[in-house]
Motif scaffolding. Structure first.
Motif, PDB file in Angstrom:
ATOM      1  N   GLY A  19       0.985  -1.349   0.027  1.00 14.27           N
ATOM      2  CA  GLY A  19      -0.012   0.043  -0.042  1.00 14.27           C
ATOM      3  C   GLY A  19       0.891   1.316  -0.080  1.00 14.27           C
ATOM      4  N   GLU A  20      -0.035   2.262  -0.078  1.00 16.17           N
ATOM      5  CA  GLU A  20       0.806   3.638  -0.313  1.00 16.17           C
ATOM      6  C   GLU A  20       0.074   4.542   0.959  1.00 16.17           C
ATOM      7  OE1 GLU A  20       3.522   4.832  -1.792  1.00 16.17           O
ATOM      8  OE2 GLU A  20       3.658   3.092  -2.948  1.00 16.17           O
ATOM      9  N   PRO A  21       0.913   5.574   1.650  1.00 20.60           N
ATOM     10  CA  PRO A  21       2.400   5.612   1.442  1.00 20.60           C
ATOM     11  C   PRO A  21       3.006   4.422   2.007  1.00 20.60           C
ATOM     12  CG  PRO A  21       1.390   6.919   3.536  1.00 20.60           C
ATOM     13  CD  PRO A  21       0.259   6.207   2.792  1.00 20.60           C
ATOM     14  N   ALA A  22       4.457   4.671   1.854  1.00 21.49           N
ATOM     15  CA  ALA A  22       5.294   3.692   2.059  1.00 21.49           C
ATOM     16  C   ALA A  22       5.770   3.569   3.607  1.00 21.49           C
ATOM     17  CB  ALA A  22       6.597   3.540   1.057  1.00 21.49           C
ATOM     18  N   SER A  23       5.641   4.871   3.940  1.00 20.11           N
ATOM     19  CA  SER A  23       6.240   4.924   5.633  1.00 20.11           C
ATOM     20  C   SER A  23       4.999   6.210   6.079  1.00 20.11           C
ATOM     21  CB  SER A  23       7.356   5.728   5.623  1.00 20.11           C
ATOM     22  OG  SER A  23       7.760   5.412   6.938  1.00 20.11           O
ATOM     23  N   VAL A  24       4.664   5.988   7.475  1.00 19.22           N
ATOM     24  CA  VAL A  24       4.142   6.924   8.047  1.00 19.22           C
ATOM     25  C   VAL A  24       4.371   7.091   9.649  1.00 19.22           C
ATOM     26  CG1 VAL A  24       1.691   6.272   6.991  1.00 19.22           C
ATOM     27  CG2 VAL A  24       2.134   5.103   9.132  1.00 19.22           C
ATOM     28  N   VAL A  25       4.047   8.319  10.032  1.00 15.85           N
ATOM     29  CA  VAL A  25       4.444   8.863  11.479  1.00 15.85           C
ATOM     30  C   VAL A  25       2.803   8.491  12.446  1.00 15.85           C
ATOM     31  CG1 VAL A  25       5.140  10.369  13.205  1.00 15.85           C
ATOM     32  CG2 VAL A  25       6.327   9.775  11.108  1.00 15.85           C
ATOM     33  N   MET A  26       2.783   7.984  13.406  1.00 14.68           N
ATOM     34  CA  MET A  26       1.808   7.898  14.354  1.00 14.68           C
ATOM     35  C   MET A  26       2.170   8.428  15.578  1.00 14.68           C
ATOM     36  SD  MET A  26       0.148   4.114  13.352  1.00 14.68           S
ATOM     37  CE  MET A  26      -0.990   4.303  14.854  1.00 14.68           C
ATOM     38  N   LYS A  27       1.303   9.287  16.036  1.00 19.33           N
ATOM     39  CA  LYS A  27       1.344   9.928  17.239  1.00 19.33           C
ATOM     40  C   LYS A  27       0.285   9.788  18.097  1.00 19.33           C
ATOM     41  CE  LYS A  27       3.113  14.097  17.373  1.00 19.33           C
ATOM     42  NZ  LYS A  27       3.714  15.668  17.225  1.00 19.33           N
ATOM     43  N   ARG A  28       0.474   9.254  19.428  1.00 15.34           N
ATOM     44  CA  ARG A  28      -0.590   9.166  20.356  1.00 15.34           C
ATOM     45  C   ARG A  28      -0.927  10.355  21.141  1.00 15.34           C
ATOM     46  NH1 ARG A  28      -1.469   6.740  25.698  1.00 15.34           N
ATOM     47  NH2 ARG A  28      -3.193   5.420  25.688  1.00 15.34           N
ATOM     48  N   ARG A  29      -2.121  10.924  21.417  1.00 12.42           N
ATOM     49  CA  ARG A  29      -2.111  12.158  22.127  1.00 12.42           C
ATOM     50  C   ARG A  29      -3.559  12.121  22.882  1.00 12.42           C
ATOM     51  NH1 ARG A  29      -1.780  15.364  16.752  1.00 12.42           N
ATOM     52  NH2 ARG A  29      -0.893  16.906  18.165  1.00 12.42           N
ATOM     53  N   GLU A  30      -3.811  13.142  23.390  1.00  8.94           N
ATOM     54  CA  GLU A  30      -5.097  13.672  23.980  1.00  8.94           C
ATOM     55  C   GLU A  30      -6.275  13.821  22.878  1.00  8.94           C
ATOM     56  OE1 GLU A  30      -6.123  13.452  27.155  1.00  8.94           O
ATOM     57  OE2 GLU A  30      -4.280  12.891  28.224  1.00  8.94           O
ATOM     58  N   PRO A  31      -7.325  13.231  22.917  1.00  9.24           N
ATOM     59  CA  PRO A  31      -8.201  13.611  21.950  1.00  9.24           C
ATOM     60  C   PRO A  31      -8.589  15.006  21.636  1.00  9.24           C
ATOM     61  CG  PRO A  31      -9.328  12.046  23.363  1.00  9.24           C
ATOM     62  CD  PRO A  31      -7.932  12.319  24.060  1.00  9.24           C
ATOM     63  N   ALA A  32      -8.386  15.832  22.503  1.00  7.51           N
ATOM     64  CA  ALA A  32      -8.683  17.467  22.301  1.00  7.51           C
ATOM     65  C   ALA A  32      -7.383  17.854  21.407  1.00  7.51           C
ATOM     66  CB  ALA A  32      -8.672  18.179  23.445  1.00  7.51           C
ATOM     67  N   ALA A  33      -6.188  17.515  21.592  1.00  5.31           N
ATOM     68  CA  ALA A  33      -5.052  17.856  20.998  1.00  5.31           C
ATOM     69  C   ALA A  33      -5.055  17.340  19.357  1.00  5.31           C
ATOM     70  CB  ALA A  33      -3.939  17.248  21.277  1.00  5.31           C
ATOM     71  N   ALA A  34      -5.457  15.941  19.266  1.00  5.73           N
ATOM     72  CA  ALA A  34      -5.803  15.372  17.907  1.00  5.73           C
ATOM     73  C   ALA A  34      -6.999  15.939  17.194  1.00  5.73           C
ATOM     74  CB  ALA A  34      -6.126  13.929  18.054  1.00  5.73           C
ATOM     75  N   HIS A  35      -8.015  16.596  17.688  1.00  4.29           N
ATOM     76  CA  HIS A  35      -8.905  17.224  17.074  1.00  4.29           C
ATOM     77  C   HIS A  35      -8.619  18.778  16.774  1.00  4.29           C
ATOM     78  CE1 HIS A  35     -13.077  18.775  16.114  1.00  4.29           C
ATOM     79  NE2 HIS A  35     -12.957  19.689  17.001  1.00  4.29           N
ATOM     80  N   ARG A  36      -7.797  19.313  17.458  1.00  2.00           N
ATOM     81  CA  ARG A  36      -7.187  20.633  17.126  1.00  2.00           C
ATOM     82  C   ARG A  36      -6.123  20.558  16.000  1.00  2.00           C
ATOM     83  NH1 ARG A  36      -4.611  21.954  21.772  1.00  2.00           N
ATOM     84  NH2 ARG A  36      -2.782  21.031  20.906  1.00  2.00           N
ATOM     85  N   ASP A  37      -5.685  19.331  16.049  1.00  2.00           N
ATOM     86  CA  ASP A  37      -4.618  19.318  14.810  1.00  2.00           C
ATOM     87  C   ASP A  37      -5.340  19.215  13.483  1.00  2.00           C
ATOM     88  OD1 ASP A  37      -1.853  19.457  14.597  1.00  2.00           O
ATOM     89  OD2 ASP A  37      -1.732  17.386  13.917  1.00  2.00           O
TER      90      ASP A  37
END
Length: 351
Positions: A54-72
């Motif tokens: 599959g694509e993309p060949a590489s990803v970055v995953m960041k675990r965080r507070e839901p509010a911070a993920a929603h803001r991003d």
């Protein structure tokens, strides 16, 4: 949560990291064809996944507070595109919640670029950074989306500046009243920190008057504009790690950037940034104004560190954590007096 649900959460958390992250990734991207061959921890709760299908060949995953993920997500999908800067933010692919553990994951495309904290750096990338930051500040100032940004982001304006100093004084006063803390914290260190913060508080009225005059209007701020949070490649540039996104005067971001650049690179960056503000009709600070405001804002950030480290001591005045907190307070005392954002005229070290 039922006993069965709690058991499922526990078993899920103890899965090998590669398998667990792979499951989360497939759910986030809604792709069953993705297979993860490698999972490297970049920092706490941040992982790079290499995919064999599959694509993309590489990803970055960041675990965080839901509010911070929603803001991003709002930043990438709504705010930056609204001012024509959709390609300036982090390359967010998806966001997914782990409701069972009260967390969220942000998934980003891995970009093969260079962080601007590495020397040598392409001067064209530095110019693009200045142009992006100035455009962001100018375009968001007075934009109707600022109400939404203010709701979700940190407040980094004049009230926050005074509050950071006040909080540090309250924390230091509490440390002085605590007999156990005083046993582990030298009297001279407490006295020096109190004297430094008190003097900054006494200078606050004049500083805030200058901030109102030339600091720029409230706008969207990255909040942590170190060169390490800028990723660049041929013809592109991204601002990443918006954990401290907020609202405040534009010089807040500028001060952070200038302090983290080599002294000889600062004048060129400052001149280019101010030229962008002049085009927008904003009041322009002098170099001396910028040095004064940058010093004050940097000390306010250090004041916040004082508050947190003293709180650490009040909660655990002895042991390894206390030793670490005390060492941090000694370092802060040194940093407070070493702040020097002045540009230098010698040969530029970014080339």
């Amino acid at each position: 949560m039922t006993v069965r649900e709690a058991d499922q959460v526990t078993r899920h958390a103890h899965l090998p990291r590669r398998i667990r992250c792979g499951r989360i990734l497939r759910r986030a991207l809604r792709r069953d064809d993705l297979e993860v061959s490698d999972c490297q921890e970049l920092s706490a709760d941040v992982y790079q996944l290499t995919l064999t299908t599959g694509e993309p060949a590489s990803v970055v995953m960041k675990r965080r507070e839901p509010a911070a993920a929603h803001r991003d997500r709002l930043l990438v999908r709504r705010w930056l595109p609204a001012v024509g800067l959709a390609d300036a933010g982090p390359p967010l692919l998806a966001t997914v919640c782990e409701q069972e553990v009260g967390a969220a994951w942000s998934v980003y495309e891995w970009l093969d670029g260079q962080c601007l904290d590495r020397i040598p750096v392409d001067p064209g990338a530095v110019d693009r950074l200045v142009d992006v930051v100035a455009a962001m500040h100018v375009r968001f100032a007075g934009h109707p989306l600022m109400a939404e940004v203010r709701h979700h982001g940190a407040h980094l304006g004049r009230d926050a500046y005074a509050g950071q100093l006040d909080d540090a004084m309250l924390a230091l006063s509490a440390a002085r009243r605590d007999a156990v803390v005083r046993m582990h914290l030298p009297e001279a260190l407490l006295t020096d920190l109190e004297r430094a913060v008190r003097r900054a508080r006494e200078e606050t009225p004049a500083l805030l008057a200058l901030l109102d005059q030339v600091g720029g209007p409230d706008t969207l701020l990255h909040g942590d504009l170190w060169p390490k949070n800028v990723l660049a490649g041929p013809g592109w540039l991204r601002l990443i790690d918006w954990e401290r996104l907020g609202v405040g005067p534009a010089i807040y971001d500028l001060s952070t950037l200038l302090m983290r650049l080599p002294p000889a690179a600062r004048r060129g960056v400052l001149d280019r940034y101010l030229a962008q503000l002049a085009t927008a009709g904003w009041p322009l600070p002098t170099v001396d104004d910028v040095v004064l405001l940058t010093t004050a804002l940097e000390r306010a950030r250090l004041a916040t560190l004082i508050s947190w480290r003293v709180l650490d001591l009040l909660q655990a005045p002895a042991g390894p954590a206390a030793v670490w907190a005390g060492g941090q307070l000694r370092s802060i005392r040194t940093w407070w007096h070493q702040i020097d954002p002045r540009p230098r005229e010698e040969e530029v070290t970014i080339h």
